[in-house]
Design a protein around this motif. Structure first.
Motif, mmCIF file in Angstrom:
data_model
loop_
_atom_site.group_PDB
_atom_site.id
_atom_site.type_symbol
_atom_site.label_atom_id
_atom_site.label_comp_id
_atom_site.label_asym_id
_atom_site.label_seq_id
_atom_site.Cartn_x
_atom_site.Cartn_y
_atom_site.Cartn_z
ATOM 1 N N GLN A 87 -42.057 20.125 -49.914
ATOM 2 C CA GLN A 87 -40.729 19.140 -49.977
ATOM 3 C C GLN A 87 -40.955 18.038 -50.849
ATOM 4 O OE1 GLN A 87 -39.404 18.354 -45.920
ATOM 5 N NE2 GLN A 87 -40.486 20.158 -45.051
ATOM 6 N N TYR A 88 -41.775 17.584 -50.757
ATOM 7 C CA TYR A 88 -41.897 16.343 -51.536
ATOM 8 C C TYR A 88 -41.876 16.460 -53.193
ATOM 9 C CZ TYR A 88 -43.586 11.867 -53.986
ATOM 10 O OH TYR A 88 -43.489 10.934 -54.929
ATOM 11 N N SER A 89 -42.763 17.437 -53.457
ATOM 12 C CA SER A 89 -42.774 18.062 -54.784
ATOM 13 C C SER A 89 -41.511 18.678 -55.394
ATOM 14 C CB SER A 89 -44.016 19.085 -54.977
ATOM 15 O OG SER A 89 -43.748 20.316 -54.393
ATOM 16 N N HIS A 90 -40.517 19.153 -54.450
ATOM 17 C CA HIS A 90 -39.255 19.706 -54.986
ATOM 18 C C HIS A 90 -38.127 18.709 -54.710
ATOM 19 C CE1 HIS A 90 -41.549 23.599 -54.821
ATOM 20 N NE2 HIS A 90 -40.370 24.069 -55.700
ATOM 21 N N GLY A 91 -38.644 17.315 -54.596
ATOM 22 C CA GLY A 91 -37.525 16.189 -54.462
ATOM 23 C C GLY A 91 -36.710 16.476 -53.200
ATOM 24 N N ASP A 92 -37.134 17.134 -52.178
ATOM 25 C CA ASP A 92 -36.568 17.132 -50.924
ATOM 26 C C ASP A 92 -36.998 15.697 -49.861
ATOM 27 O OD1 ASP A 92 -35.279 19.495 -51.657
ATOM 28 O OD2 ASP A 92 -36.646 20.638 -50.593
ATOM 29 N N LEU A 93 -38.042 15.255 -50.234
ATOM 30 C CA LEU A 93 -38.338 13.856 -49.717
ATOM 31 C C LEU A 93 -38.301 12.832 -50.617
ATOM 32 C CD1 LEU A 93 -41.516 15.149 -47.516
ATOM 33 C CD2 LEU A 93 -39.243 14.591 -46.516
ATOM 34 N N ASP A 94 -37.477 11.786 -50.451
ATOM 35 C CA ASP A 94 -37.284 10.898 -51.243
ATOM 36 C C ASP A 94 -38.431 10.090 -51.696
ATOM 37 O OD1 ASP A 94 -34.704 11.848 -51.613
ATOM 38 O OD2 ASP A 94 -34.002 10.225 -50.279
ATOM 39 N N ARG A 95 -39.202 9.393 -50.654
ATOM 40 C CA ARG A 95 -40.294 8.558 -50.984
ATOM 41 C C ARG A 95 -41.513 8.726 -49.982
ATOM 42 N NH1 ARG A 95 -40.024 3.379 -48.106
ATOM 43 N NH2 ARG A 95 -38.615 3.596 -46.459
ATOM 44 N N VAL A 96 -42.551 8.350 -50.420
ATOM 45 C CA VAL A 96 -43.757 8.565 -49.545
ATOM 46 C C VAL A 96 -44.352 6.928 -49.515
ATOM 47 C CG1 VAL A 96 -46.070 9.261 -49.262
ATOM 48 C CG2 VAL A 96 -44.279 10.855 -49.919
ATOM 49 N N VAL A 97 -44.487 6.371 -48.575
ATOM 50 C CA VAL A 97 -45.014 5.013 -48.691
ATOM 51 C C VAL A 97 -46.544 4.937 -47.908
ATOM 52 C CG1 VAL A 97 -44.837 2.743 -47.488
ATOM 53 C CG2 VAL A 97 -42.807 4.385 -47.811
#
Length: 97
Positions: A87-97
Protein backbone atom coordinates in the motif's frame (compact mmCIF):
# COMPACT_ATOMS: atom_id res chain seq x y z
CA UNK A 1 -27.88 11.17 -16.22
CA UNK A 2 -24.66 10.95 -14.19
CA UNK A 3 -21.74 12.98 -15.57
CA UNK A 4 -18.58 10.95 -16.21
CA UNK A 5 -15.22 12.63 -15.70
CA UNK A 6 -12.79 11.50 -18.40
CA UNK A 7 -9.03 11.86 -18.39
CA UNK A 8 -7.37 13.88 -21.16
CA UNK A 9 -6.39 10.67 -22.95
CA UNK A 10 -9.94 9.31 -22.68
CA UNK A 11 -11.36 12.56 -24.05
CA UNK A 12 -8.96 12.45 -27.01
CA UNK A 13 -9.85 8.80 -27.68
CA UNK A 14 -13.56 9.61 -27.53
CA UNK A 15 -13.15 12.44 -30.05
CA UNK A 16 -11.06 10.21 -32.34
CA UNK A 17 -13.75 7.51 -32.20
CA UNK A 18 -16.48 10.02 -33.02
CA UNK A 19 -14.41 11.27 -35.99
CA UNK A 20 -13.79 7.71 -37.33
CA UNK A 21 -10.02 8.13 -36.95
CA UNK A 22 -9.48 4.45 -36.10
CA UNK A 23 -9.21 1.69 -38.68
CA UNK A 24 -9.66 -2.06 -38.30
CA UNK A 25 -6.60 -4.25 -38.56
CA UNK A 26 -6.70 -7.21 -40.89
CA UNK A 27 -4.54 -10.12 -41.98
CA UNK A 28 -0.90 -10.16 -40.96
CA UNK A 29 -1.15 -6.77 -39.23
CA UNK A 30 -3.96 -8.08 -36.99
CA UNK A 31 -2.07 -11.29 -36.18
CA UNK A 32 1.06 -9.30 -35.34
CA UNK A 33 -0.88 -6.97 -33.02
CA UNK A 34 -2.58 -9.91 -31.28
CA UNK A 35 0.78 -11.60 -30.70
CA UNK A 36 2.28 -8.38 -29.36
CA UNK A 37 -0.62 -7.78 -26.96
CA UNK A 38 -0.59 -11.40 -25.78
CA UNK A 39 3.14 -11.16 -25.00
CA UNK A 40 2.62 -7.87 -23.12
CA UNK A 41 -0.21 -9.44 -21.12
CA UNK A 42 1.86 -12.50 -20.22
CA UNK A 43 4.84 -10.36 -19.18
CA UNK A 44 2.61 -8.13 -17.04
CA UNK A 45 0.99 -11.08 -15.26
CA UNK A 46 4.39 -12.69 -14.61
CA UNK A 47 5.86 -9.45 -13.25
CA UNK A 48 2.91 -8.76 -10.97
CA UNK A 49 2.85 -12.28 -9.56
CA UNK A 50 6.56 -12.63 -8.77
CA UNK A 51 7.48 -12.58 -5.11
CA UNK A 52 10.91 -12.20 -3.61
CA UNK A 53 11.95 -13.08 -0.09
CA UNK A 54 13.84 -10.52 1.98
CA UNK A 55 15.27 -10.44 5.48
CA UNK A 56 14.66 -7.47 7.71
CA UNK A 57 15.52 -6.82 11.33
CA UNK A 58 12.71 -5.39 13.44
CA UNK A 59 12.37 -4.58 17.11
CA UNK A 60 10.84 -7.46 19.07
CA UNK A 61 8.17 -5.15 20.46
CA UNK A 62 7.18 -4.06 16.94
CA UNK A 63 6.82 -7.67 15.83
CA UNK A 64 4.62 -8.48 18.83
CA UNK A 65 2.41 -5.45 18.10
CA UNK A 66 2.17 -6.44 14.43
CA UNK A 67 1.21 -9.97 15.41
CA UNK A 68 -1.52 -8.63 17.71
CA UNK A 69 -2.89 -6.34 14.99
CA UNK A 70 -2.77 -9.18 12.47
CA UNK A 71 -4.74 -11.46 14.82
CA UNK A 72 -7.40 -8.75 15.18
CA UNK A 73 -7.57 -8.51 11.38
CA UNK A 74 -7.64 -12.29 10.99
CA UNK A 75 -4.49 -12.63 8.92
CA UNK A 76 -0.88 -13.76 9.33
CA UNK A 77 1.45 -11.00 10.45
CA UNK A 78 3.71 -11.50 7.41
CA UNK A 79 0.69 -10.78 5.20
CA UNK A 80 -0.03 -7.62 7.19
CA UNK A 81 3.57 -6.44 6.74
CA UNK A 82 3.54 -7.25 3.02
CA UNK A 83 0.18 -5.54 2.53
CA UNK A 84 1.33 -2.41 4.36
CA UNK A 85 4.50 -2.18 2.27
CA UNK A 86 2.49 -2.75 -0.91
CA UNK A 87 0.00 0.00 0.00
CA UNK A 88 2.78 2.43 0.85
CA UNK A 89 4.75 1.72 -2.33
CA UNK A 90 1.61 2.35 -4.42
CA UNK A 91 0.83 5.64 -2.69
CA UNK A 92 -2.20 4.36 -0.77
CA UNK A 93 -0.57 5.25 2.56
CA UNK A 94 0.40 8.90 2.71
CA UNK A 95 3.16 8.84 5.28
CA UNK A 96 5.11 6.63 7.59
CA UNK A 97 6.41 8.11 10.80
Amino acid sequence: MKKINLTQEEQETSVALENDEFVSLEGEELLSMKASLKLASTNTIEKLSKRKSISIRLLEDDIERLKAKAINLGMPYQTLISSTIHQYSHGDLDRVV
